[in-house]
Design an enzyme around this catalytic site. Structure first.
Site, mmCIF file in Angstrom:
data_model
loop_
_atom_site.group_PDB
_atom_site.id
_atom_site.type_symbol
_atom_site.label_atom_id
_atom_site.label_comp_id
_atom_site.label_asym_id
_atom_site.label_seq_id
_atom_site.Cartn_x
_atom_site.Cartn_y
_atom_site.Cartn_z
ATOM 1 N N PHE A 470 14.478 99.798 63.313
ATOM 2 C CA PHE A 470 13.925 99.803 64.588
ATOM 3 C C PHE A 470 11.800 99.759 63.713
ATOM 4 C CE2 PHE A 470 16.311 103.663 63.184
ATOM 5 C CZ PHE A 470 17.674 103.527 64.263
ATOM 6 N N HIS A 471 11.684 97.953 63.618
ATOM 7 C CA HIS A 471 10.838 97.527 63.706
ATOM 8 C C HIS A 471 11.273 96.258 64.604
ATOM 9 C CE1 HIS A 471 11.489 98.767 59.114
ATOM 10 N NE2 HIS A 471 10.565 99.455 59.143
ATOM 11 N N PRO A 472 10.911 96.311 65.643
ATOM 12 C CA PRO A 472 10.478 95.771 67.214
ATOM 13 C C PRO A 472 8.570 94.367 66.200
ATOM 14 C CG PRO A 472 10.537 97.799 67.881
ATOM 15 C CD PRO A 472 10.320 98.325 66.448
#
Length: 548
Positions: A470-472
């Site tokens: 979850f690091h876009p």
């Protein structure tokens, strides 16, 4: 609070960067600031209690719950993309880990044409935000900021076993992943205050809600930007329960801080983006900007999860009745016990045989059983290691689909290099778990499973099970090339007046670690640009002010 619909600055998104921006801008009494957040209040134990984070990722209220398009190299799976939908944004649902990445990450930005964004340029702004409670090296840490950085209050003893096993496996113990070196294993620092989550909103903005020049609007979704030619004049928003949009006018600027998914989505809905893609989505083109929604990057993650009979690990069982039943009382009266966990208390960084000097994988160790079936809860005990590829080479994109709905295509494993690194990372994780420290807890490896041993089998496992952490980033990248969206010296959108972007979407490349702290740094720098003359150059003489 402003009783009109006109403001000097309108900040869209109350997350990691947006909360900082609204707080810093509203320090000036003569500036009217409006913050718009699509989500609601963060006043719930699910957000404020660290262990509540596990309930948020698939929450219908607190998460956007995006899903990717079918990923052809992952068996056409739809990858879950939770993003925070509340004041604090994703900093109200993340694991609270404080990581900045490698200095070389930021030097790479500068080398790519983002002058003024090298490590020595950004370090003062990290330090400005930080209030380090651990007496760590003052060369790297601040002590007067609003963002408290602390150690976990009551880490599970199995997290310490992971650190010891990592050291035995050949990795150094690292007591400060934001100090002189990133490599090694250790207990992560967290953004917490007295055992509670400290989101960007709680740290920077919540203490100042009484300011007369600050308006915070929640449950309020941006429909489009209001444009006059190529000049932004405001935004149209729809409040909860309303059927008609309301126009909010900006006297000076709109700043997009809605994140790597939200910011490009708003731009494209407003007619700013790749001409052909907008036309295909039946959106009138206001400004052809090819890079909007492109350059999507995220950390690809693989899981090793093990069953255990030991009630020392987090889990639900009859043997664990005492810590379960006493957890609410221990948390309420002492900020101790199970409810203090952020689930990934320990971890670290390592180099696979494919690395070229710097670490290329990160570990997030979970002292509890991660379901091999993807369930939120599983009966019983265990432990797990998430391993992610720090600098993936596969690049994805966002686009508008039917009804202006967003389509997210990570394009995972487009470059075979990413799968090779992840396979090597899973091997390293297994090596750590094979150490004697885990002997008393050892049980059956559920994923990948003992039958998965060869590189070919591990490659197949990656395709069937890998996900993201979850690091876009990157979808409105800063730069000077044809695919850049914002200018590095102003963060203004190329070709559009009165509009900036300030969030993780401006990162030209993914940093080596968790993205909350860098997003806060971006918010700090954007506010300083605005307050000190509108450009990065105007903030140079104020570097000392950032950490004085």
């Amino acid at each position: 609070m402003n009783n009109t619909n006109a403001f000097d600055y309108i900040v869209i998104g109350g997350g990691s960067a947006g909360s900082v921006l609204a707080a810093r801008l509203s320090e000036q009494e003569n500036i009217q600031v409006c913050l718009i957040e699509a989500g609601s209040s963060d006043e719930t134990p699910r957000i404020q209690t660290p262990a509540g984070t596990i309930t948020l990722y698939k929450s219908q209220k607190f998460s956007w719950n995006y899903y990717s398009t079918p990923q052809p190299r992952l068996g056409n799976r739809h990858i879950h993309v939770p993003r925070g939908k509340a004041l604090g944004g994703s900093s109200s649902m993340n694991s609270m880990i404080y990581i900045r990445g490698l200095p070389s990450d930021y030097d790479l930005w500068e080398q790519a044409g983002c002058e003024g964004w090298g490590w020595q340029d950004v370090l003062p702004w990290f330090k400005r935000s930080e209030k380090n409670l651990l007496q760590q090296d003052a060369a790297y840490h601040g002590v007067e900021g609003e963002l408290l950085v602390d150690k976990p209050r009551d880490p599970n003893p199995v997290s310490a076993l992971f650190v010891a096993a990592g050291v035995r496996a050949g990795l150094p113990e690292n007591h400060d992943f934001n100090g002189p070196a990133l490599s090694g294993v250790g207990i992560y620092n967290v953004t917490q205050k007295e055992g509670q989550r400290l989101s960007s909103y709680r740290a920077f903005l919540h203490p100042h809600l009484g300011r007369s020049n600050l308006t915070v609007m929640t449950d309020c979704q941006v429909e489009t930007l209001i444009m006059d030619g190529k000049t932004v004049q405001g935004v149209r928003v729809i409040a909860a329960g309303e059927t008609h949009a309301t126009a909010l006018r900006c006297r000076k600027e709109v700043i997009l801080a809605a994140g790597s998914i939200g910011s490009p989505h708003i731009l494209m809905k407003s007619g700013v983006g790749p001409r052909a893609a907008l036309a295909a989505a039946d959106v009138a083109v206001v400004h052809d900007l090819p890079g909007v929604g492109q350059n999507l990057q995220d950390h690809l993650d693989g899981l090793v999860t093990v069953r255990s009979k030991s009630a020392l690990t987090l889990g639900f069982s009859l043997a664990a009745w005492k810590p379960i039943l006493t957890a609410p009382f221990r948390y309420l009266f002492a900020r101790k016990g199970w409810l203090t966990t952020n689930y990934v208390e320990a971890g670290g960084f390592a180099s696979t045989p494919l690395a070229t000097g710097e670490p290329d994988i990160q570990f997030h160790f979970v002292p509890g059983y991660r379901s091999h079936r993807g369930r939120l809860f599983e009966w019983g005990h265990g432990y797990a290691i998430h391993t992610c590829v720090l600098r993936p080479k596969s690049i994805g994109s966002l686009r508008l689909g039917a009804g202006k709905q967003l389509e997210i295509d990570f394009n995972f494993l487009a470059d075979p290099y990413d799968a090779r690194v992840l396979v090597e990372g899973i091997k390293t994780a297994r090596k750590i778990l094979a150490q004697p420290e885990f002997a008393a807890l050892r049980g059956e490896e559920m994923l990948p499973g003992k039958q998965v041993q060869s590189d070919e089998q591990l490659h197949q496992y990656v395709k069937e099970y890998c996900a993201t952490v979850f690091h876009p980033v990157g979808t409105c990248k800063m730069g000077r090339d044809a695919m850049s969206v914002v200018a590095p010296d102003t963060l203004k959108v190329h070709g559009i007046d009165n509009l900036r972007v300030a969030d993780a979407s401006i990162m030209p490349t993914l940093i080596s670690g968790n993205t909350n702290a860098p997003s806060i740094m971006i918010g700090e720098r954007a506010a300083e640009m605005i307050l000190r003359g509108g450009t990065l150059a105007s903030t140079t003489s104020n570097k000392e002010r950032a950490y004085a």
